[in-house]
Design an enzyme around this catalytic site. Structure first.
Site, PDB file in Angstrom:
ATOM      1  N   ASP A  54     -15.861   9.707   6.929  1.00  0.00           N
ATOM      2  CA  ASP A  54     -14.482   9.340   6.632  1.00  0.00           C
ATOM      3  C   ASP A  54     -13.987   8.282   7.619  1.00  0.00           C
ATOM      4  O   ASP A  54     -14.097   8.454   8.839  1.00  0.00           O
ATOM      5  CB  ASP A  54     -13.602  10.597   6.716  1.00  0.00           C
ATOM      6  N   GLU A 106     -17.253   5.472   4.179  1.00  0.00           N
ATOM      7  CA  GLU A 106     -16.010   5.425   3.412  1.00  0.00           C
ATOM      8  C   GLU A 106     -15.047   4.519   4.172  1.00  0.00           C
ATOM      9  O   GLU A 106     -14.251   4.973   4.983  1.00  0.00           O
ATOM     10  CB  GLU A 106     -15.422   6.833   3.233  1.00  0.00           C
TER      11      GLU A 106
END
Length: 665
Positions: free
Chosen positions: A383, A412
């Site tokens: 993330d 991401e």
């Protein structure tokens, strides 16, 4: 003369512009098991002597180099390819030298004067004898015979014939001395990863929403019951958002409300509570044993579990008390929470990568990956990696992959292109893309041509997502069912790796929280959702068909063959993918307008597909199973988005006679 040291002034060959190389070898290129590396280089020397050059390659754990002879392509450009067969880091370089024998052989063929030929034969014999001294056994003895034959040739023409003998050339090439060889001044690297790095099909879901009956909170055991549903749609990676304990301090409520109600579960990305942090599981999901059981059951169905790794903490995370130096403290003795003014995220504490104890922080973050590797996970979606220190990622990924080369890292990072590409260079296996926001024909062609045809393809592997829990694109909000069918089909054919966030996708979730927003109304990020997987309007069967097409057609399992083709309607887009031998050719025609029927004439390079300009060929729509007979370059298509917004055609050449039932293959 330059002050630079000349180690061997008799090395006359120049080697430059070796490709592929990322920033001149600063970073490795990437391949998956079995793929080829096509090496090219500028290689030349002074004068007109014959050059020989080789690509040398080896796995970093081996001391033995393998070699493949390079071939001249023209204009002093040489090339050769080798295949990679072992996970990890493989090294390669180029070595070249002036070859006296092949220079002699080339010149001998051009000589006409008998006296010149007679003298040249003696020179050649000496070269062969010199090589025979290096060759052992039968090879050396045979070269002695050739040397004697050159010396005793009965005529100039007979001598020229001996010099041109293929057996002599092969033996001299194999035992060449390589005097004064030049080796490229750096060793390049290729990072070899598993097939899933190149071709993968992802499905994201929240385990806490895997509920049945009157359950209020999902569990790993209930998630395991969902696996046949996911496998039935053809997905091979199941990605789970964070599964750790969730903090209570400043917990967010439904629809990102600043204050949560007493029974609201909070955001899984607010990691850490009294029950533990990044190496713990949320107690309502189950135990570590339950999680390991889920991993095992998934693998039995051909599915790998991918975990979300988010390097951030809720205020209640044990790290905050145990390692206060890992966080940035404000003058009022509170920790600096995450913010992007005017937005504030009080439930998230970012790590301070300028901490005095940065080494300790790095080691602990690495240990998180190692912990979950021990639980059977080898795919990680990371993330917001672009908000963490680049040097840390380069070190951490290299450390993990050194002992676990099978690990896949997905970045991401929806951010600026330079940053996304830097993360890929640092070692990320795959990368999220701007696909969710590329909707027009011009946007798609420009973006995917850059992804698949520029040098960035050597290190940047795209993973296409038409939606995520954070992103409900405007196209899906207003495109209706045809819009959802279109975007998943584009993702699955433009990209060898793609994913969807479900069940929101197959159940056509399209309502935004606010006008102009990309946030879902009643987002699963902040609440538990109960999904009716058996709804009659589900795209479940359509997606299963798409993924079966991907699995059955090798052309769709890589990206580099992607080519766009003309079609005389800007609402239609046409592109193809094919295997190198043209045994599998797929081309797609898509209606980018989800509301209206669109038609046009597509222009296919039939010669490039080995179809012939005048011959009929069959196009088989793999989605509908319809078959059409086309001929020549230009053919008519019409797509009604309410029926089928996309054709996925397989080209079949006519290879049998009219007496055979199925004579298109």
């Amino acid at each position: 003369m330059s002050s630079a040291t000349i180690e061997e002034g008799r090395s006359r060959v120049v080697i430059g512009s070796v490709k592929p190389a990322v920033e001149a070898g600063r970073f490795p290129i990437k391949r998956t098991l079995g793929e080829a590396v096509l090496v090219e280089a500028d290689v030349f020397c002074d004068g007109h002597d014959v050059i020989r050059c080789v690509v040398q390659y080896r796995h970093e754990n081996s001391a033995d180099w393998h070699e493949i002879e390079m071939q001249a392509r023209g204009n002093d450009r040489w090339h050769a390819r080798f295949s990679v067969g072992e996970l990890g880091r493989c090294l390669y370089t180029v070595t070249a030298w002036v070859d006296p024998f092949f220079t002699w052989r080339h010149d001998l063929a051009r000589r006409n004067d008998p006296a010149d030929i007679a003298l040249a034969l003696q020179v050649g014999a000496n070269l062969v004898l010199e090589t025979a001294a290096r060759a052992a056994g039968a090879a050396g003895a045979r070269l002695h015979e050739f040397a004697s034959a050159l010396r005793k040739a009965p005529s100039p023409e007979a001598g020229k014939g001996i010099g041109a003998d293929p057996e002599l050339a092969e033996s001299m090439a194999r035992h060449a001395g390589r005097h004064f060889a030049t080796t490229y001044d750096r060793t390049l690297a290729v990072l070899v990863e598993p097939e899933r790095a190149r071709y993968s099909t992802w499905y994201e879901l929240f385990p806490r929403s895997c509920v049945s009956g009157n359950m209020k909170h999902g569990t790993f055991k209930e998630t395991a019951k969902r696996l046949p549903y996911i496998a039935g749609m053809g997905f091979d990676v199941l990605y789970l958002p964070p599964i750790h304990p969730i903090g209570t301090t400043f917990r967010k409520g439904r629809n990102n409300a600043l204050v949560a109600g007493p029974d609201e579960p909070g955001s899984p990305w607010a990691i850490g509570a009294a029950e533990g942090g990044h190496k713990s599981v949320h107690p309502e999901l189950g135990t570590l044993d339950d999680f390991r059981h889920l991993v095992t059951k998934a693998r039995e169905l051909g599915i790998d579990i991918a975990m979300d790794i988010a390097f951030q903490c809720a205020p209640d995370h044990p790290y905050v008390k145990e390692h206060p130096s890992w966080f940035r403290w404000r003058p009022d003795n509170t920790v600096q929470y995450a913010e992007n003014p005017p937005k504030k995220y009080q439930d998230i504490y970012p790590f301070d990568f300028e901490s005095e104890d940065w080494r300790g922080l790095w080691q602990e973050l690495k240990s998180i990956f190692l912990f979950w590797l021990e639980q059977g996970v080898h795919i990680f979606r990371v993330d917001n990696p672009h908000t963490k220190a680049f040097p840390m990622w380069e070190w951490l990924i290299a450390e993990v992959k050194h002992d676990h080369p099978e690990v896949i890292f997905l970045a991401e990072a929806f951010t600026r292109p330079q940053i996304m590409h830097r993360l890929a260079k640092l070692g990320y296996t795959q990368s999220y893309t701007y696909f969710a926001w590329r909707n027009t024909k011009h946007e798609l062609i420009e973006y995917f041509t850059q992804l698949t045809q520029s040098e960035s393809r050597e290190y940047f592997r795209p993973n296409l997502w038409p939606n995520t829990p954070d992103i409900l694109p405007e196209f899906l909000q207003y495109g209706g069912r045809p819009g959802f069918m279109l975007r998943v089909a584009l993702a699955g054919t433009l990209g060898a790796s793609y994913g969807i966030y479900g069940p929101a996708y197959e159940l056509l979730e399209h309502v935004a929280r606010d006008p102009g927003s990309e946030e879902y109304l009643d987002s699963e990020k902040y609440q538990i959702r109960h999904w009716d997987l058996d709804r009659p309007d589900s795209l479940r069967d359509y997606i299963a068909r798409l993924n079966r097409i991907r699995k059955d057609n090798v052309a769709l399992q890589s990206d580099w063959s992607l080519r766009f083709h003309p079609v005389d309607n800007d609402a239609l887009i046409c592109f193809s993918k094919s295997t190198e031998d043209r045994s599998n050719v797929i081309f797609v025609v898509a209606n980018l307008d989800p509301h209206h029927v669109q038609s046009g004439w597509v222009d296919l390079p039939v010669e490039g597909f080995e179809l012939g300009a005048e011959k009929a060929f069959q196009v088989h729509d793999l989605l509908s199973d319809a078959r059409y007979l086309w001929q020549g370059r230009r053919n008519f298509v019409q797509l009604d988005p309410q029926a089928a917004p996309v054709h996925i055609f397989r080209l079949r050449r006519k290879v049998r006679t009219e007496r055979d039932f199925d004579y298109f293959l």
